[in-house]
Design a protein around this motif. Structure first.
Motif, PDB file in Angstrom:
ATOM      1  N   UNK A 149      45.153  59.716  24.399  1.00  0.00           N
ATOM      2  CA  UNK A 149      45.326  58.750  25.471  1.00  0.00           C
ATOM      3  C   UNK A 149      44.010  58.566  26.208  1.00  0.00           C
ATOM      4  N   UNK A 150      43.892  57.368  26.792  1.00  0.00           N
ATOM      5  CA  UNK A 150      42.745  57.079  27.635  1.00  0.00           C
ATOM      6  C   UNK A 150      43.178  56.050  28.670  1.00  0.00           C
ATOM      7  N   UNK A 151      42.346  55.892  29.687  1.00  0.00           N
ATOM      8  CA  UNK A 151      42.609  54.885  30.710  1.00  0.00           C
ATOM      9  C   UNK A 151      41.574  53.778  30.578  1.00  0.00           C
ATOM     10  N   UNK A 152      42.021  52.544  30.710  1.00  0.00           N
ATOM     11  CA  UNK A 152      41.139  51.393  30.726  1.00  0.00           C
ATOM     12  C   UNK A 152      41.046  50.915  32.169  1.00  0.00           C
ATOM     13  N   UNK A 153      39.831  50.843  32.690  1.00  0.00           N
ATOM     14  CA  UNK A 153      39.636  50.369  34.067  1.00  0.00           C
ATOM     15  C   UNK A 153      39.048  48.965  33.989  1.00  0.00           C
ATOM     16  N   UNK A 154      39.886  47.972  34.265  1.00  0.00           N
ATOM     17  CA  UNK A 154      39.440  46.585  34.259  1.00  0.00           C
ATOM     18  C   UNK A 154      38.835  46.269  35.623  1.00  0.00           C
ATOM     19  N   UNK A 155      37.624  45.713  35.606  1.00  0.00           N
ATOM     20  CA  UNK A 155      36.898  45.448  36.850  1.00  0.00           C
ATOM     21  C   UNK A 155      36.025  44.209  36.684  1.00  0.00           C
ATOM     22  N   UNK A 156      35.423  43.800  37.802  1.00  0.00           N
ATOM     23  CA  UNK A 156      34.427  42.723  37.788  1.00  0.00           C
ATOM     24  C   UNK A 156      33.315  43.115  38.752  1.00  0.00           C
ATOM     25  N   UNK A 157      32.091  42.701  38.430  1.00  0.00           N
ATOM     26  CA  UNK A 157      30.934  43.030  39.266  1.00  0.00           C
ATOM     27  C   UNK A 157      31.077  42.481  40.678  1.00  0.00           C
ATOM     28  N   UNK A 158      31.740  41.350  40.837  1.00  0.00           N
ATOM     29  CA  UNK A 158      31.866  40.679  42.126  1.00  0.00           C
ATOM     30  C   UNK A 158      33.028  41.214  42.974  1.00  0.00           C
ATOM     31  N   UNK A 159      33.752  42.186  42.463  1.00  0.00           N
ATOM     32  CA  UNK A 159      34.981  42.688  43.099  1.00  0.00           C
ATOM     33  C   UNK A 159      34.693  43.917  43.970  1.00  0.00           C
ATOM     34  N   UNK A 160      34.879  43.785  45.282  1.00  0.00           N
ATOM     35  CA  UNK A 160      34.650  44.898  46.206  1.00  0.00           C
ATOM     36  C   UNK A 160      35.546  46.104  45.943  1.00  0.00           C
ATOM     37  N   UNK A 161      36.878  45.910  45.854  1.00  0.00           N
ATOM     38  CA  UNK A 161      37.751  47.049  45.568  1.00  0.00           C
ATOM     39  C   UNK A 161      37.425  47.736  44.241  1.00  0.00           C
ATOM     40  N   UNK A 162      36.906  46.985  43.270  1.00  0.00           N
ATOM     41  CA  UNK A 162      36.521  47.573  41.982  1.00  0.00           C
ATOM     42  C   UNK A 162      35.397  48.586  42.181  1.00  0.00           C
ATOM     43  N   UNK A 163      34.442  48.244  43.044  1.00  0.00           N
ATOM     44  CA  UNK A 163      33.337  49.157  43.323  1.00  0.00           C
ATOM     45  C   UNK A 163      33.857  50.425  43.985  1.00  0.00           C
ATOM     46  N   UNK A 164      34.850  50.267  44.867  1.00  0.00           N
ATOM     47  CA  UNK A 164      35.461  51.429  45.501  1.00  0.00           C
ATOM     48  C   UNK A 164      36.151  52.319  44.485  1.00  0.00           C
ATOM     49  N   UNK A 196      38.857  38.254  26.354  1.00  0.00           N
ATOM     50  CA  UNK A 196      40.004  38.320  25.449  1.00  0.00           C
ATOM     51  C   UNK A 196      40.765  39.636  25.597  1.00  0.00           C
ATOM     52  N   UNK A 197      40.050  40.729  25.836  1.00  0.00           N
ATOM     53  CA  UNK A 197      40.726  42.009  26.049  1.00  0.00           C
ATOM     54  C   UNK A 197      41.553  41.956  27.334  1.00  0.00           C
ATOM     55  N   UNK A 198      40.987  41.369  28.385  1.00  0.00           N
ATOM     56  CA  UNK A 198      41.728  41.225  29.639  1.00  0.00           C
ATOM     57  C   UNK A 198      42.977  40.361  29.423  1.00  0.00           C
ATOM     58  N   UNK A 199      42.844  39.316  28.631  1.00  0.00           N
ATOM     59  CA  UNK A 199      44.005  38.464  28.325  1.00  0.00           C
ATOM     60  C   UNK A 199      45.043  39.214  27.500  1.00  0.00           C
ATOM     61  N   UNK A 200      44.588  39.978  26.508  1.00  0.00           N
ATOM     62  CA  UNK A 200      45.511  40.748  25.663  1.00  0.00           C
ATOM     63  C   UNK A 200      46.361  41.703  26.493  1.00  0.00           C
ATOM     64  N   UNK A 201      45.745  42.310  27.516  1.00  0.00           N
ATOM     65  CA  UNK A 201      46.467  43.252  28.372  1.00  0.00           C
ATOM     66  C   UNK A 201      47.101  42.567  29.578  1.00  0.00           C
ATOM     67  N   UNK A 202      47.000  41.219  29.641  1.00  0.00           N
ATOM     68  CA  UNK A 202      47.600  40.437  30.720  1.00  0.00           C
ATOM     69  C   UNK A 202      47.136  40.904  32.105  1.00  0.00           C
ATOM     70  N   UNK A 203      45.846  41.145  32.217  1.00  0.00           N
ATOM     71  CA  UNK A 203      45.269  41.545  33.500  1.00  0.00           C
ATOM     72  C   UNK A 203      45.109  40.289  34.350  1.00  0.00           C
ATOM     73  N   UNK A 204      45.763  40.277  35.506  1.00  0.00           N
ATOM     74  CA  UNK A 204      45.760  39.112  36.389  1.00  0.00           C
ATOM     75  C   UNK A 204      44.898  39.332  37.627  1.00  0.00           C
ATOM     76  N   UNK A 205      44.654  40.579  37.993  1.00  0.00           N
ATOM     77  CA  UNK A 205      43.801  40.862  39.140  1.00  0.00           C
ATOM     78  C   UNK A 205      43.099  42.194  38.902  1.00  0.00           C
ATOM     79  N   UNK A 206      42.014  42.372  39.613  1.00  0.00           N
ATOM     80  CA  UNK A 206      41.223  43.588  39.464  1.00  0.00           C
ATOM     81  C   UNK A 206      41.048  44.249  40.822  1.00  0.00           C
ATOM     82  N   UNK A 207      40.915  45.574  40.849  1.00  0.00           N
ATOM     83  CA  UNK A 207      40.905  46.462  39.693  1.00  0.00           C
ATOM     84  C   UNK A 207      42.313  46.726  39.151  1.00  0.00           C
ATOM     85  N   UNK A 208      42.384  46.878  37.837  1.00  0.00           N
ATOM     86  CA  UNK A 208      43.624  47.273  37.166  1.00  0.00           C
ATOM     87  C   UNK A 208      43.292  48.434  36.238  1.00  0.00           C
TER      88      UNK A 208
END
Length: 83
Positions: free
Chosen positions: A1-16, A42-54
């Motif tokens: 098992x592993x965890x995937x951390x979806x983030x964006x450079x422009x996302x403040x909570x992601x940096x936290x 495409x990976x974000x779409x495959x996992x249906x990530x709608x907001x970050x961080x997820x």
């Protein structure tokens, strides 16, 4: 098992969340893989990530086991990864 951390450079909570993950690195029960949603659309779409961080815990076949959307403190992170 592993965890995937979806983030964006422009996302403040992601940096936290990145700071929390890095601070707890020695206590994490599994590896955490960073996925930039702007570079891995495409990976974000495959996992249906709608907001970050997820964060999504996946099994060895990358099948989703559980997810959490939003910022977590260290205690919440460790509980989420250990469930």
């Amino acid at each position: 098992m592993k965890a995937l951390k979806f983030y964006a450079e422009w996302c403040g909570p992601c940096k936290g969340l990145t700071m929390v993950v890095n601070g707890a690195k020695d206590k994490l029960p599994m590896p955490v893989e960073n996925v930039n949603i702007d570079e891995n659309v495409f990976m974000a779409q495959d996992f249906k990530v709608r907001s970050v961080p997820t964060m999504i815990v996946v099994d060895d076949q990358e099948k989703e086991i559980r997810r959490h959307v939003g910022l977590m403190n260290e205690e919440q992170l460790l509980k989420f990864l250990s469930e």
